[in-house]
Motif scaffolding. Structure first.
Motif, PDB file in Angstrom:
ATOM      1  N   GLN A 208       0.856  -1.178   0.000  1.00 14.39           N
ATOM      2  CA  GLN A 208       0.000   0.000   0.000  1.00 14.39           C
ATOM      3  C   GLN A 208       0.901   1.239   0.000  1.00 14.39           C
ATOM      4  O   GLN A 208       2.010   1.218   0.531  1.00 14.39           O
ATOM      5  CB  GLN A 208      -0.946   0.025   1.201  1.00 14.39           C
ATOM      6  CG  GLN A 208      -0.289   0.247   2.543  1.00 14.39           C
ATOM      7  CD  GLN A 208      -1.291   0.246   3.693  1.00 14.39           C
ATOM      8  OE1 GLN A 208      -2.331  -0.396   3.626  1.00 14.39           O
ATOM      9  NE2 GLN A 208      -0.962   0.959   4.761  1.00 14.39           N
ATOM     10  N   THR A 209       0.412   2.282  -0.613  1.00  7.46           N
ATOM     11  CA  THR A 209       1.186   3.519  -0.719  1.00  7.46           C
ATOM     12  C   THR A 209       0.655   4.541   0.275  1.00  7.46           C
ATOM     13  O   THR A 209      -0.556   4.782   0.339  1.00  7.46           O
ATOM     14  CB  THR A 209       1.114   4.099  -2.142  1.00  7.46           C
ATOM     15  OG1 THR A 209       1.585   3.108  -3.078  1.00  7.46           O
ATOM     16  CG2 THR A 209       1.974   5.346  -2.264  1.00  7.46           C
ATOM     17  N   GLU A 210       1.560   5.088   1.061  1.00  5.65           N
ATOM     18  CA  GLU A 210       1.191   6.131   2.018  1.00  5.65           C
ATOM     19  C   GLU A 210       1.815   7.448   1.556  1.00  5.65           C
ATOM     20  O   GLU A 210       2.958   7.484   1.099  1.00  5.65           O
ATOM     21  CB  GLU A 210       1.662   5.769   3.422  1.00  5.65           C
ATOM     22  CG  GLU A 210       0.986   4.510   3.966  1.00  5.65           C
ATOM     23  CD  GLU A 210       1.398   4.196   5.396  1.00  5.65           C
ATOM     24  OE1 GLU A 210       2.263   4.928   5.931  1.00  5.65           O
ATOM     25  OE2 GLU A 210       0.856   3.234   5.964  1.00  5.65           O
ATOM     26  N   TYR A 211       1.054   8.523   1.666  1.00  5.79           N
ATOM     27  CA  TYR A 211       1.485   9.816   1.148  1.00  5.79           C
ATOM     28  C   TYR A 211       1.813  10.772   2.294  1.00  5.79           C
ATOM     29  O   TYR A 211       1.058  10.901   3.265  1.00  5.79           O
ATOM     30  CB  TYR A 211       0.389  10.413   0.258  1.00  5.79           C
ATOM     31  CG  TYR A 211       0.076   9.533  -0.940  1.00  5.79           C
ATOM     32  CD1 TYR A 211       0.808   9.635  -2.106  1.00  5.79           C
ATOM     33  CD2 TYR A 211      -0.942   8.578  -0.873  1.00  5.79           C
ATOM     34  CE1 TYR A 211       0.537   8.821  -3.202  1.00  5.79           C
ATOM     35  CE2 TYR A 211      -1.218   7.753  -1.950  1.00  5.79           C
ATOM     36  CZ  TYR A 211      -0.477   7.879  -3.117  1.00  5.79           C
ATOM     37  OH  TYR A 211      -0.744   7.066  -4.193  1.00  5.79           O
ATOM     38  N   PHE A 212       2.962  11.422   2.172  1.00  9.72           N
ATOM     39  CA  PHE A 212       3.415  12.391   3.167  1.00  9.72           C
ATOM     40  C   PHE A 212       3.834  13.667   2.445  1.00  9.72           C
ATOM     41  O   PHE A 212       3.965  13.696   1.216  1.00  9.72           O
ATOM     42  CB  PHE A 212       4.597  11.831   3.972  1.00  9.72           C
ATOM     43  CG  PHE A 212       4.300  10.541   4.674  1.00  9.72           C
ATOM     44  CD1 PHE A 212       3.749  10.528   5.943  1.00  9.72           C
ATOM     45  CD2 PHE A 212       4.565   9.317   4.064  1.00  9.72           C
ATOM     46  CE1 PHE A 212       3.468   9.337   6.597  1.00  9.72           C
ATOM     47  CE2 PHE A 212       4.295   8.120   4.707  1.00  9.72           C
ATOM     48  CZ  PHE A 212       3.738   8.139   5.980  1.00  9.72           C
TER      49      PHE A 212
ATOM     50  N   GLY B 293       6.781  13.142   0.314  1.00 11.03           N
ATOM     51  CA  GLY B 293       6.682  12.200  -0.797  1.00 11.03           C
ATOM     52  C   GLY B 293       5.840  10.995  -0.425  1.00 11.03           C
ATOM     53  O   GLY B 293       5.151  10.997   0.599  1.00 11.03           O
ATOM     54  N   GLU B 294       5.901   9.966  -1.253  1.00 18.19           N
ATOM     55  CA  GLU B 294       5.125   8.754  -1.006  1.00 18.19           C
ATOM     56  C   GLU B 294       6.028   7.601  -0.613  1.00 18.19           C
ATOM     57  O   GLU B 294       7.188   7.534  -1.006  1.00 18.19           O
ATOM     58  CB  GLU B 294       4.300   8.382  -2.233  1.00 18.19           C
ATOM     59  CG  GLU B 294       5.128   8.104  -3.483  1.00 18.19           C
ATOM     60  CD  GLU B 294       4.235   7.807  -4.678  1.00 18.19           C
ATOM     61  OE1 GLU B 294       4.557   6.858  -5.422  1.00 18.19           O
ATOM     62  OE2 GLU B 294       3.232   8.510  -4.862  1.00 18.19           O
ATOM     63  N   VAL B 295       5.460   6.692   0.191  1.00 11.42           N
ATOM     64  CA  VAL B 295       6.199   5.528   0.672  1.00 11.42           C
ATOM     65  C   VAL B 295       5.376   4.278   0.396  1.00 11.42           C
ATOM     66  O   VAL B 295       4.192   4.220   0.734  1.00 11.42           O
ATOM     67  CB  VAL B 295       6.491   5.635   2.184  1.00 11.42           C
ATOM     68  CG1 VAL B 295       7.170   4.364   2.681  1.00 11.42           C
ATOM     69  CG2 VAL B 295       7.356   6.850   2.479  1.00 11.42           C
TER      70      VAL B 295
END
Length: 468
Positions: free
Chosen positions: A190-194, A197-199
């Motif tokens: 799953q992609t987490e957005y900060f 940037g994204e992780v």
């Protein structure tokens, strides 16, 4: 010396499978109590190995030494460590002098292995190298061997992605070289957005058991215990003093301990404080701590707030523990578990002369003496910090079948290993587990999350052979 242990039918079949493995490597993910140690020793013996390197937790070295001697391998057993004798053993292994060489995981990371190639290399509790960016895995990659053995009932630790590092050492030619290409094939992400940037995070296996089916030699013998592990949750209400400071920390991220405020600057510290409060009313003091500057190497001093538990502090969980003690027959041996060393120290005081503390502050020699005292009946209670008791302790199951949890570790692997100190081969009675949880606190959420985590990892590892 006792007679050699005889392998049961499943263990014998597993050893025969290992002996015929053309890749000369095996991942033995058998559950606790299914003889991973003796199977490994028998494998080395039947291979005719003259040099065997065993990388293991310090607490398990005595067990390994006994098993090699009991199985009559004919090889002298030495320890590689920082002593003069231990350093000499390292040189003897480098010169291919016949023998079994035991080395602790921490000291193993400090040595050079590029030019050393034992006939058999066994890594016990191999989940400790699951971090692909960690020093342990980087050092292990340099070790070559005629036959490689990885041992752990949970080889990936608590996370599916941990299997990649373990299997890359065992089968560098068969397991995808790129971690992220491997993730693409086998894992859910799953992609987490900060703001920065994204992780992309790995959240589990795409199809349960799919990866271990691809491994050349994967062995998993399930536990076949005839006794049950009977769990009971006991809820307690926090004392008024505990509830007051718990609410302060939960709502404001601050708690007042007398005139001293304790501030949780980040969520992880808040969680730690909440867990401490469920154990008992904490106290605090400012202490001077020496630290090292990572860039310059220079030492410096800093003042830090230390949280501890006063003698006689208010605690609903200690009250509940004493109720359980009073319910059981007088003299019943009990293993008491907690994730806080400071609280273990206080509980040990409260239980009196029949109780001993088992923590990182207790040396390995002292642990052997304490375990012998518990087994002989000299002590009635072992009060243990969960990670400290999770590995290398056998024999308690012969005298005790009651365990009380005052809290759980955030790492469920440690919880499972600690529970297996009593529920393992040799236990003749049902094991009764009492989980003391503070109502309406962080406790219940932690317990449920760990149960889900364990169920998912068990599904990943339960496949024992390839489908036709």
């Amino acid at each position: 010396m006792p007679a050699p242990m005889i392998l049961d039918e499943e263990q014998e079949a597993a050893v025969q499978r290992m002996l015929s493995e053309p890749t000369r490597a095996v991942l033995n993910a058998s559950e606790m109590g299914r003889g991973k140690t003796v199977m490994s020793v028998e494998l080395a013996k039947r291979l005719g190995a003259s040099t065997v390197l065993v990388i293991c937790p310090l607490a398990t070295r005595v067990g390994w030494e006994r098993t090699f001697n009991q199985q009559q391998t004919g090889l002298p057993v030495q320890r590689i460590d920082s002593t003069v004798k231990g350093k000499a053993a390292y040189e003897e292994l480098a010169q291919k002098e016949p023998g079994v060489y035991l080395v602790g995981r921490e000291y193993f990371r400090r040595l050079e292995w590029q030019k050393i190639k034992p006939d058999v290399a066994v890594y016990d509790e191999i989940h400790s190298v699951q971090n692909r960016n960690g020093v342990g895995f980087k050092v292990l990659k340099t070790l070559k061997a005629g036959y490689k053995v990885g041992l752990s009932g949970t080889p990936g630790g608590n996370k599916f992605q941990g299997l990649w590092s373990v299997c890359r050492w065992l089968w560098p030619g068969d397991v995808e070289r790129s971690f992220w290409r491997w993730v693409t094939e086998y894992a859910r992400t799953q992609t987490e957005y900060f703001a920065s940037g994204e992780v992309v995070k790995v959240v589990g296996e795409r199809k349960k058991g799919a990866f271990v089916k691809t491994l050349p030699c994967y062995v998993r013998l399930e536990a076949n215990l005839s006794t049950e592990y009977i769990e009971e949750v006991r809820y307690v209400e926090l004392t008024p003093a505990q509830r007051k400071i718990y609410t302060e920390m939960e709502d404001e991220m601050i708690m007042w301990l007398g005139d001293n405020p304790s501030v949780a600057s980040v969520p992880i510290v808040q969680r730690i404080r909440l867990r401490q409060i469920t154990l008992g009313v904490p106290s605090s003091q400012w202490v001077t701590v020496r630290k090292r500057n990572k860039q310059t190497g220079e030492m410096y001093e800093v003042e830090e707030q230390e949280i501890f538990f006063d003698e006689g502090c208010k605690s609903s969980k200690i009250d509940a523990l004493k109720e359980i003690v009073n319910e059981l027959d007088e003299g019943t041996p009990i293993l008491v578990l907690c994730d806080s060393q400071k609280f273990v120290q206080e509980v040990t005081r409260r239980l009196g002369d029949k109780a001993v503390e088992w923590s990182g502050k207790v040396t390995h020699k002292q642990r052997e003496e304490l375990a012998a005292g518990f087994i002989s009946g000299k002590y009635q209670y072992i009060v243990a910090v969960i990670p400290a008791v999770a590995e290398g302790l056998d024999g308690l199951q012969h005298v005790a079948n009651h365990v009380v949890w005052l809290s759980r570790s955030e790492n469920d692997l440690f919880n499972r290993q600690a529970a297996a100190r009593l529920h393992r081969t040799g236990q003749q009675k049902h094991v009764y587990s009492y989980d003391i949880q503070a109502a309406d606190t962080y406790d219940s959420g932690t317990f449920q999350r760990l149960e889900l985590q364990h169920a998912e990892m068990r599904a990943t590892l339960s496949v024992n052979k390839k489908e036709d």
